[in-house]
Design an enzyme around this catalytic site. Structure first.
Site, PDB file in Angstrom:
ATOM      1  N   GLU A 166       0.823  -1.205   0.000  1.00 40.53           N
ATOM      2  CA  GLU A 166       0.000   0.000   0.000  1.00 40.53           C
ATOM      3  C   GLU A 166       0.854   1.252   0.000  1.00 40.53           C
ATOM      4  O   GLU A 166       1.941   1.254   0.565  1.00 40.53           O
ATOM      5  CB  GLU A 166      -0.813   0.100   1.286  1.00 40.53           C
ATOM      6  CG  GLU A 166      -1.741  -1.003   1.538  1.00 40.53           C
ATOM      7  CD  GLU A 166      -2.321  -0.862   2.941  1.00 40.53           C
ATOM      8  OE1 GLU A 166      -3.410  -1.367   3.136  1.00 40.53           O
ATOM      9  OE2 GLU A 166      -1.682  -0.243   3.808  1.00 40.53           O
ATOM     10  N   CYS A 178       3.199   8.434   1.683  1.00 37.34           N
ATOM     11  CA  CYS A 178       3.391   7.487   2.773  1.00 37.34           C
ATOM     12  C   CYS A 178       3.752   6.154   2.115  1.00 37.34           C
ATOM     13  O   CYS A 178       2.949   5.580   1.383  1.00 37.34           O
ATOM     14  CB  CYS A 178       2.102   7.399   3.588  1.00 37.34           C
ATOM     15  SG  CYS A 178       2.233   6.264   4.963  1.00 37.34           S
ATOM     16  N   CYS A 226       4.226  -7.222   7.870  1.00 39.21           N
ATOM     17  CA  CYS A 226       5.249  -6.798   8.834  1.00 39.21           C
ATOM     18  C   CYS A 226       5.482  -7.945   9.804  1.00 39.21           C
ATOM     19  O   CYS A 226       4.535  -8.571  10.269  1.00 39.21           O
ATOM     20  CB  CYS A 226       4.760  -5.569   9.598  1.00 39.21           C
ATOM     21  SG  CYS A 226       5.997  -4.872  10.730  1.00 39.21           S
ATOM     22  N   CYS A 281       2.742  -5.312  16.559  1.00 39.61           N
ATOM     23  CA  CYS A 281       2.172  -4.253  17.393  1.00 39.61           C
ATOM     24  C   CYS A 281       0.659  -4.491  17.438  1.00 39.61           C
ATOM     25  O   CYS A 281       0.022  -4.698  16.401  1.00 39.61           O
ATOM     26  CB  CYS A 281       2.488  -2.879  16.812  1.00 39.61           C
ATOM     27  SG  CYS A 281       4.261  -2.575  16.653  1.00 39.61           S
ATOM     28  N   CYS A 286      -2.000  -2.357  15.331  1.00 39.99           N
ATOM     29  CA  CYS A 286      -1.705  -2.045  13.925  1.00 39.99           C
ATOM     30  C   CYS A 286      -2.287  -3.104  12.991  1.00 39.99           C
ATOM     31  O   CYS A 286      -2.100  -4.306  13.204  1.00 39.99           O
ATOM     32  CB  CYS A 286      -0.198  -1.960  13.733  1.00 39.99           C
ATOM     33  SG  CYS A 286       0.277  -1.643  12.029  1.00 39.99           S
ATOM     34  N   CYS A 292      -2.095   2.546   8.411  1.00 44.09           N
ATOM     35  CA  CYS A 292      -1.163   1.481   8.121  1.00 44.09           C
ATOM     36  C   CYS A 292      -1.807   0.091   7.967  1.00 44.09           C
ATOM     37  O   CYS A 292      -2.347  -0.457   8.925  1.00 44.09           O
ATOM     38  CB  CYS A 292      -0.182   1.464   9.286  1.00 44.09           C
ATOM     39  SG  CYS A 292       1.170   0.369   9.133  1.00 44.09           S
TER      40      CYS A 292
HETATM   41  N1  SAH Z   1       7.077   0.253  11.474  1.00 42.97           N
HETATM   42  C1  SAH Z   1       7.222   1.671  11.431  1.00 42.97           C
HETATM   43  C2  SAH Z   1       6.509   2.341  10.269  1.00 42.97           C
HETATM   44  C3  SAH Z   1       5.087   1.920   9.973  1.00 42.97           C
HETATM   45  S1  SAH Z   1       3.768   2.409  11.030  1.00 42.97           S
HETATM   46  C4  SAH Z   1       6.780   2.299  12.736  1.00 42.97           C
HETATM   47  O1  SAH Z   1       6.164   1.604  13.526  1.00 42.97           O
HETATM   48  O2  SAH Z   1       7.086   3.457  12.972  1.00 42.97           O
HETATM   49  C5  SAH Z   1       3.614   4.126  10.931  1.00 42.97           C
HETATM   50  C6  SAH Z   1       2.891   4.734  12.134  1.00 42.97           C
HETATM   51  O3  SAH Z   1       1.479   4.466  12.108  1.00 42.97           O
HETATM   52  C7  SAH Z   1       3.398   4.177  13.452  1.00 42.97           C
HETATM   53  O4  SAH Z   1       3.647   5.215  14.358  1.00 42.97           O
HETATM   54  C8  SAH Z   1       2.234   3.279  13.869  1.00 42.97           C
HETATM   55  O5  SAH Z   1       2.276   3.057  15.227  1.00 42.97           O
HETATM   56  C9  SAH Z   1       1.050   4.080  13.390  1.00 42.97           C
HETATM   57  N2  SAH Z   1      -0.230   3.330  13.334  1.00 42.97           N
HETATM   58  C10 SAH Z   1      -0.415   1.997  13.216  1.00 42.97           C
HETATM   59  N3  SAH Z   1      -1.716   1.693  13.230  1.00 42.97           N
HETATM   60  C11 SAH Z   1      -2.388   2.864  13.339  1.00 42.97           C
HETATM   61  C12 SAH Z   1      -3.776   3.212  13.431  1.00 42.97           C
HETATM   62  N4  SAH Z   1      -4.720   2.297  13.355  1.00 42.97           N
HETATM   63  N5  SAH Z   1      -4.100   4.529  13.570  1.00 42.97           N
HETATM   64  C13 SAH Z   1      -3.126   5.475  13.608  1.00 42.97           C
HETATM   65  N6  SAH Z   1      -1.817   5.213  13.530  1.00 42.97           N
HETATM   66  C14 SAH Z   1      -1.440   3.919  13.415  1.00 42.97           C
END
Ligand code: SAH
Length: 336
Positions: A83, A97, A104, A108, A111, A320
């Site tokens: 994406e 982005c 991944c 987390c 996510c 994400c």
């Molecule tokens: N792995 C890297 C980059 C990808 S995620 C990282 O974690 O930084 C990019 C950002 O989006 C991260 O800060 C992540 O925590 C956030 N993110 C993930 N799911 C989300 C959601 N549902 N709403 C808002 N931000 C989210």
């Protein structure tokens, strides 16, 4: 464009070395076909068109938000979902982005990408093709590695991409690598690679809470990661962005805001970005506007620079991994 295949094809055809670069220059300025590349001999353009697809990624779906955010879902040649998003701001900024991996390997808990199966690292060409896709629509000038995947686990390809982004219009000073806190990666970009910006997805100020929502914290605990970010800040002379997702009743209390301030003080090495949660079908709820405001005010009173991120593309599942996760659900297959 598969840059390796482009080099090989040019070499096979006995073309001089600069031809591949000419092709990339055209793509970087938004060309949609070889036909447009008027400084290449016509015969060569025809041959290239027969031999090389214009992109390594096949667009599968796209969605456009009322706020102008545009999201694309692609498939790689081996059918891995990828994406990318273009965010359009009123002041003219056009921010990409980008994804660095399909899926991944980290999990987390909040996510959407983390709940998919991990596919693989994307190649430099596959990352650049996300940018080129949007460049064919309009000029772009910012990029964040906040799509699918952990960029620091694919750092060679991410750094190679960063080296070429300026040709597409995105300066290194306008490129941000966002990481969960992958320590070896942070240490590496402190002394190596182009002068891009660094963001740390922190989301919790203590190890107990952070390990609960981000299992990677067991491997690289907060003190080490924040220490590495301070090193980066002193070497690179730029502040580190701290990303802090606001999850109701989980990490959004005023006490935790104080704990975060304690962690980040005394030096002014960081800028905190509070992120309203984009719901993605799990147990979490986003914090209320009031909690986010109180959290921010607490940080500011403690002398920490903090902003609240503007939510973009909420109506198109732009967070994400959301689009790919949904596409996978709809077709009852797991991605990756
Ligand atoms: N792995 C890297 C980059 C990808 S995620 C990282 O974690 O930084 C990019 C950002 O989006 C991260 O800060 C992540 O925590 C956030 N993110 C993930 N799911 C989300 C959601 N549902 N709403 C808002 N931000 C989210």
């Amino acid at each position: 464009m598969d840059l390796r295949l482009l080099d090989e094809t040019m070499a096979e055809m006995g073309q001089p070395g600069y031809r591949a670069d000419q092709v990339f220059q055209w793509l970087a300025r938004g060309a949609t076909s070889f036909e447009e590349m008027s400084n290449l001999p016509a015969g060569l353009r025809d041959e290239l068109a027969l031999k090389l697809p214009i992109s390594t990624l096949e667009p599968e779906a796209s969605a456009k938000s009322v706020d102008g955010t545009e999201k694309a879902l692609f498939m790689t040649a081996d059918q891995r979902p990828v994406e990318a998003v273009l965010m359009r701001y009123r002041d003219g900024r056009r921010s990409l982005c980008l994804s660095s991996q399909s899926g991944c390997p980290l999990t987390c808990t909040f996510c959407a990408t983390g709940s998919m199966n991990f596919g693989r690292n994307l190649t430099e060409s596959e990352i650049l093709d996300q940018a080129l896709h949007f460049r064919r629509i309009e000029p772009v000038n910012q990029a964040v590695f906040m799509g699918m995947g952990e960029p620091m686990m694919n750092l060679d390809n991410v750094l190679a991409t960063c080296e070429r982004l300026p040709e597409i219009g995105v300066a290194n000073s306008h490129t941000t690598i966002s990481t969960v806190g992958w320590l070896p990666g942070i240490e590496r970009v402190t002394t190596e690679g182009p002068a891009v910006r660094l963001a740390l997805s922190l989301h919790a100020p203590n190890d107990e809470l952070r390990s609960k929502i981000m299992p990677v914290n067991e491997r690289y605990p907060i003190a080490e990661v924040v220490g590495a970010c301070r090193e980066w800040r002193h070497t690179r002379k730029r502040k580190v962005f701290i990303e802090y997702l606001m999850l109701e009743g989980v990490n959004d209390s005023v006490e935790l805001a104080h704990e975060l301030a304690d962690l980040l003080l005394p030096k002014n090495d960081f800028k905190v970005n509070l992120i309203p949660y984009n719901p993605s079908g799990n147990e979490y709820t986003g914090s209320s506007r009031e909690s986010i405001r109180d959290f921010r005010e607490t940080l500011i009173r403690r002398g920490i620079f903090a902003t609240i991120r503007l939510t973009r593309g909420r109506d198109i599942d732009a967070a994400c991994g959301q689009l790919a996760a949904k596409a996978a659900d709809d077709s009852a297959v797991t991605a990756g």
